[in-house]
Design a protein around this motif. Sequence first.
Motif, PDB file in Angstrom:
ATOM      1  N   UNK A  51      19.131  -1.065 -36.846  1.00  0.00           N
ATOM      2  CA  UNK A  51      18.910  -2.494 -36.631  1.00  0.00           C
ATOM      3  C   UNK A  51      20.219  -3.191 -36.278  1.00  0.00           C
ATOM      4  N   UNK A  52      21.336  -2.760 -36.872  1.00  0.00           N
ATOM      5  CA  UNK A  52      22.647  -3.372 -36.653  1.00  0.00           C
ATOM      6  C   UNK A  52      23.636  -2.269 -36.288  1.00  0.00           C
ATOM      7  N   UNK A  53      23.775  -1.953 -35.014  1.00  0.00           N
ATOM      8  CA  UNK A  53      24.726  -0.905 -34.624  1.00  0.00           C
ATOM      9  C   UNK A  53      26.177  -1.373 -34.768  1.00  0.00           C
ATOM     10  N   UNK A 102      26.164   6.137 -36.562  1.00  0.00           N
ATOM     11  CA  UNK A 102      25.507   7.429 -36.361  1.00  0.00           C
ATOM     12  C   UNK A 102      24.079   7.156 -35.908  1.00  0.00           C
ATOM     13  N   UNK A 103      23.395   8.210 -35.501  1.00  0.00           N
ATOM     14  CA  UNK A 103      21.988   8.061 -35.130  1.00  0.00           C
ATOM     15  C   UNK A 103      21.206   7.531 -36.327  1.00  0.00           C
ATOM     16  N   UNK A 104      20.212   6.691 -36.095  1.00  0.00           N
ATOM     17  CA  UNK A 104      19.436   6.139 -37.216  1.00  0.00           C
ATOM     18  C   UNK A 104      18.822   7.250 -38.063  1.00  0.00           C
TER      19      UNK A 104
END
Length: 167
Positions: free
Chosen positions: A120-122, A143-145
Amino acid sequence: LDHVLASGRNVNVLVLDTGVYSNTGGQMSKATPRGAVAKFAAAGKSQPKKDLGLMAMMYGNVYVAQVAMAANMTQTLKAFQEAEAYDGPSIIIAYSPCIAHGFDLTKSADVVKNAVESGFWPLYRYNPLNAAEGKHPLNLDSRAPKVDVADFMYKQNRFRMLRQADP
């Protein structure tokens, strides 16, 4: 803010992004995510959130970072150090939970971590100086979700209210 960043001057800006106009009791703003319930958006915001970081990156000469201190203190510190060292405009956009999100704020650190872990918040840093060194100016620090974004969102009243009203 746009004029300040476009000026090219050596100025550092910190934006505490709550996703609503917090000082007016949680009104919908351009920063409110799509689907969030807020004042003047009782049926959920229909438009996507304005991407302030992307808009600043489009200038090409603005240092831009998106941070979430409780999720990654090292990345946050690095962003502040880089922004301070950058000889030009810089902006750091920090995820900032707010009472209008509708959860117990004593759990803010967990919510911030969950925002990053869900994608949601990169977290990222855009440093124009990297291009001059032959490197890509954008560093994605997330990192990847690993958490379902729906699980993150529905822990907050601002999203849960809409699902309950209109599944």
